[in-house]
Design a protein around this motif. Structure first.
Motif, mmCIF file in Angstrom:
data_model
loop_
_atom_site.group_PDB
_atom_site.id
_atom_site.type_symbol
_atom_site.label_atom_id
_atom_site.label_comp_id
_atom_site.label_asym_id
_atom_site.label_seq_id
_atom_site.Cartn_x
_atom_site.Cartn_y
_atom_site.Cartn_z
ATOM 1 N N TYR A 14 0.835 -1.206 0.000
ATOM 2 C CA TYR A 14 0.000 0.000 0.000
ATOM 3 C C TYR A 14 0.873 1.260 0.000
ATOM 4 C CZ TYR A 14 -3.174 3.641 1.665
ATOM 5 O OH TYR A 14 -3.878 4.812 1.795
ATOM 6 N N THR A 15 1.890 1.287 0.860
ATOM 7 C CA THR A 15 2.740 2.471 0.994
ATOM 8 C C THR A 15 3.518 2.736 -0.286
ATOM 9 O OG1 THR A 15 2.958 1.991 3.360
ATOM 10 C CG2 THR A 15 4.520 3.565 2.408
ATOM 11 N N TYR A 16 4.094 1.696 -0.864
ATOM 12 C CA TYR A 16 4.814 1.870 -2.126
ATOM 13 C C TYR A 16 3.864 2.336 -3.240
ATOM 14 C CZ TYR A 16 9.512 0.064 -1.095
ATOM 15 O OH TYR A 16 10.803 -0.101 -0.647
ATOM 16 N N SER A 17 2.629 1.825 -3.231
ATOM 17 C CA SER A 17 1.681 2.240 -4.277
ATOM 18 C C SER A 17 1.407 3.732 -4.188
ATOM 19 C CB SER A 17 0.373 1.442 -4.167
ATOM 20 O OG SER A 17 -0.442 1.866 -3.084
ATOM 21 N N ILE A 18 1.317 4.271 -2.980
ATOM 22 C CA ILE A 18 1.101 5.705 -2.806
ATOM 23 C C ILE A 18 2.298 6.489 -3.317
ATOM 24 C CG2 ILE A 18 0.754 7.554 -1.112
ATOM 25 C CD1 ILE A 18 -1.708 5.791 -1.591
ATOM 26 N N LEU A 19 3.502 6.014 -3.051
ATOM 27 C CA LEU A 19 4.702 6.691 -3.542
ATOM 28 C C LEU A 19 4.739 6.728 -5.067
ATOM 29 C CD1 LEU A 19 7.315 5.289 -1.014
ATOM 30 C CD2 LEU A 19 6.855 7.715 -1.406
ATOM 31 N N VAL A 20 4.429 5.608 -5.701
ATOM 32 C CA VAL A 20 4.430 5.557 -7.164
ATOM 33 C C VAL A 20 3.350 6.463 -7.729
ATOM 34 C CG1 VAL A 20 4.092 4.080 -9.190
ATOM 35 C CG2 VAL A 20 5.428 3.245 -7.253
ATOM 36 N N GLU A 21 2.165 6.446 -7.134
ATOM 37 C CA GLU A 21 1.062 7.280 -7.608
ATOM 38 C C GLU A 21 1.351 8.766 -7.412
ATOM 39 O OE1 GLU A 21 -2.220 5.766 -5.386
ATOM 40 O OE2 GLU A 21 -2.020 3.754 -6.252
ATOM 41 N N THR A 22 2.250 9.077 -6.492
ATOM 42 C CA THR A 22 2.579 10.462 -6.177
ATOM 43 C C THR A 22 3.745 11.002 -7.005
ATOM 44 O OG1 THR A 22 1.865 10.089 -3.889
ATOM 45 C CG2 THR A 22 3.169 12.053 -4.303
ATOM 46 N N PHE A 23 4.803 10.172 -7.127
ATOM 47 C CA PHE A 23 6.033 10.647 -7.764
ATOM 48 C C PHE A 23 6.323 10.015 -9.121
ATOM 49 C CE2 PHE A 23 6.817 11.261 -3.192
ATOM 50 C CZ PHE A 23 7.235 12.585 -3.167
ATOM 51 N N GLY A 24 5.835 8.809 -9.383
ATOM 52 C CA GLY A 24 6.191 8.086 -10.606
ATOM 53 C C GLY A 24 7.311 7.109 -10.323
ATOM 54 N N ASP A 25 8.468 7.271 -10.960
ATOM 55 C CA ASP A 25 9.633 6.431 -10.689
ATOM 56 C C ASP A 25 10.148 6.753 -9.286
ATOM 57 O OD1 ASP A 25 9.221 5.817 -13.325
ATOM 58 O OD2 ASP A 25 11.259 6.271 -13.983
#
Length: 479
Positions: free
Chosen positions: A135-146
Motif C-alpha cells: 500500500y505504501t509503495y503504491s502511494i509513492l508511485v502514484e505520487t512521484f512516478g519512478d
C-alpha cells in the motif's frame, strides 16, 4: 600467600568492574523494540500522513478542492516548494513507515515466541506487514512516478537508484496477490497492536483484494489487458461488500492520538480552512443530502464555499461538520463506497466483475450517504434525481464524468484518493486558482534533498518520466 592475595585482588577488581557496568544499564527500558510495537507505530505514521490536513505535510485536500485556505493561500495555489511538502511525504513514507515495517518483519521473524498461540500467528503478521508495505509503495508511485524500490531500504546505500514506476507497480500487484494467497483466515495476527482491524485476518484479506482492485483500475489506460486480469482476480478473491469492511484507523480522544484533522482544526485554535466552492457549488446544485454531514451552514443559512486560491473570510464561509473534525473520527484509507465506484469503472470498461456500471454506481452513492450518517431513503431520493440518475446522465455525459463526479463527492476528506481519481478520470474539472503557481499538479515534484544528495539518480528519474514539474503526467495518467 602472595599468589592468593593477587587472586583475591583480581576477583575484587573484576567484581567491581561488573558492578560498575551494571550501574550504567537502564533496566527500565527494553534493549530491543518488539516487532509488534514497530508495526503499530508504522501503521499510525502511515494513516496520519494520508489523512492529515496540515499544510506542511499534505496538501491534497486543497488540490482536490474540498477545502480552501482562509489567509495563507500558497498551497491552494499549488505551491509545493515553500513548505517542502514533497520532502515530508517522501521522508514519512520511506523512513517512518516502510523502514519500520521492514524492521518489524525482520524482528518478528527472528523472535522465538514461548507461547504456541503467539508463534502460530507469525506468518499472518508477516503478510499483514507485506500488505501495508505494498500500500505504501503504491502511494509513492502514484505520487512521484519512478521511485527507489529495489535499493530503497538498504541502510548502507545512501544513494539508491530509482526504478521504473510501471515495473514497480506491477511487481507490487504480484506481491499483493502472493500475500492474499498466503493469509490463513483460520488464525489471527496482531490483535490489539493493529488499530485498523484488530488483527482480523479475514478483514485484511478483503482489504488486500480491494487494494488490488484499486491498483488494477489505475493501470486501465496504460495496460488494459493486465488491468482486466488484475481487477477480475481481485474481485474473485473477495473485495469489500459493506461499510463494515472499511479500513478505518481508530484514533483516541486525547492528544497526541487524536485524528490529525482534529489537531489541525480544533487543538490548534486556528481558523485556516473553510469549505471550497468547487465541492459546495456541486452539492448545492445537486441538493446533495451529504451537505449537512460534510459542512456547516453559514449564519444566514445555506452553504458557501471559499474561492479557490483566494483569501476567504472564515465567518462568511461554511466550515467542516463536527464529525469531520472530531478527535475520534476514523482515519480512512480505503472504504466500501470507493470499492463500489471502482467496480462501476470496471464494468464501464467491460471488465467481468458482475453487476452493471449503474448498479455499482448506485451502491457507491448509497454506501457513502449511509456511512456519513444519512439514510437509505435519502439515497433513494437522491438517486432518482435526473441530475444523479446514471441512466439519465448517460444520454449526455461520458461514464468517466458520471462516475468521476460522484466518486469524488464520496471521497470527501480523503485527499490523496480524490486527487488520484481526478487525475485518472479527469472529472470533476477543478477550478483554476486565483494565483496558480503551476497548472493542475499531476505529481509531487521530487524532494529537494534528492536533487542535491542523490543528484545522478534524481536526474535519471526526472528524464525517464519526462520532466520533474508539477504538470508532468505519470505513466498511468494517459488522458
Amino acid at each position: 600467600m602472595k599468589k592468593i592475595l593477587i587472586l583475591i585482588a583480581a576477583v575484587v577488581i573484576t567484581s567491581c568492574s561488573n558492578n560498575l557496568e551494571n550501574l550504567n544499564q537502564n533496566i527500565k527500558d527494553p534493549s530491543a523494540v518488539p516487532g509488534e510495537s514497530l508495526f503499530t507505530g508504522a501503521q499510525k505514521n502511515l494513516v496520519d500522513q494520508m489523512v492529515d490536513l496540515n499544510v506542511n505535510n499534505n496538501n491534497t485536500k486543497l488540490w482536490a478542492q474540498f477545502l480552501q485556505e482562509t489567509t495563507y493561500t500558497d498551497e491552494s495555489n499549488y505551491d509545493q516548494v515553500g513548505r517542502n511538502i514533497p520532502g515530508t511525504h517522501w521522508s514519512v513514507l520511506y523512513k517512518d513507515v516502510l523502514k519500520d515495517l521492514d524492521e518489524a518483519g525482520t524482528v518478528i521473524a527472528a523472535t522465538t515466541y514461548p507461547l504456541a498461540s503467539d508463534a502460530v500467528v507469525v506468518p499472518n503478521k508477516l503478510q499483514v506487514i507485506e500488505i501495508l508495505k505494498v500500500y505504501t509503495y503504491s502511494i509513492l508511485v502514484e505520487t512521484f512516478g519512478d521511485v527507489p524500490y529495489t535499493e530503497a531500504l538498504d541502510i548502507d546505500n545512501l544513494l539508491p537508484k530509482y526504478d521504473d514506476g510501471l515495473t514497480v507497480y506491477k511487481d507490487l500487484i504480484s506481491r499483493l496477490t502472493a500475500a492474499i494467497n498466503a493469509l490463513d483466515t483460520t488464525k489471527g495476527s496482531f490483535g490489539t497492536a493493529d488499530n485498523i482491524y484488530g488483527g482480523d485476518v479475514t478483514s485484511w484479506k478483503k482489504f488486500a483484494a480491494s487494494l488490488k482492485l484499486r491498483m488494477g483500475i489505475l493501470l486501465s489506460d496504460v495496460d488494459n489487458a493486465f488491468a482486466k486480469s488484475t481487477v477480475e482476480s481481485a474481485v474473485s478473491a473477495g473485495v469489500f461488500t459493506s461499510n463494515a469492511d472499511n479500513a478505518n484507523f481508530k484514533y483516541l480522544s486525547a492528544d497526541p492520538n487524536t485524528h490529525p484533522v482534529h489537531a489541525n482544526l480544533v487543538l490548534s485554535g486556528r481558523h485556516d480552512f473553510v469549505a471550497a466552492e468547487t465541492i459546495v457549488d456541486m452539492m448545492n446544485t445537486l441538493n446533495d443530502p451529504r451537505r449537512a454531514l460534510y459542512f456547516l451552514e453559514v449564519s444566514g443559512g445555506g452553504y458557501v464555499g471559499g474561492g479557490i486560491g483566494a483569501t476567504s473570510n472564515y465567518s462568511s464561509h461554511s466550515h467542516v461538520a463536527a464529525q469531520v473534525e472530531a478527535a475520534e473520527a476514523p482515519g480512512v484509507i480505503l472504504d466500501y463506497a470507493e470499492v463500489e465506484f471502482l467496480l462501476s469503472e470496471a464494468r464501464a470498461r467491460t471488465f467481468a466483475v458482475g453487476g452493471t456500471a449503474k448498479s455499482h454506481y448506485d451502491a457507491g452513492i448509497t454506501a457513502s450517504i449511509e456511512n456519513w450518517g444519512g439514510t437509505a431513503a435519502d439515497a433513494t431520493t437522491y438517486l432518482a434525481m435526473p441530475s444523479v440518475d446514471y441512466t439519465t446522465l448517460s444520454g449526455t455525459k461520458t461514464w468517466k464524468e458520471i462516475i468521476g463526479n460522484q466518486k469524488w463527492l464520496a471521497l470527501y476528506n480523503r485527499g490523496f484518493e480524490a486527487w488520484t481519481s481526478i487525475r485518472l478520470l479527469d472529472f470533476p474539472v477543478m477550478k483554476t486558482p486565483a494565483d496558480a503557481l503551476s497548472g493542475y499538479p499531476n505529481k509531487y515534484t521530487y524532494p529537494v534533498v534528492e536533487q542535491t544528495l542523490n543528484g545522478a539518480n534524481y536526474a535519471s528519474a526526472a528524464s525517464a518520466i519526462g520532466t520533474d514539474t508539477a504538470e508532468q503526467k505519470l505513466f498511468w495518467d494517459k488522458n
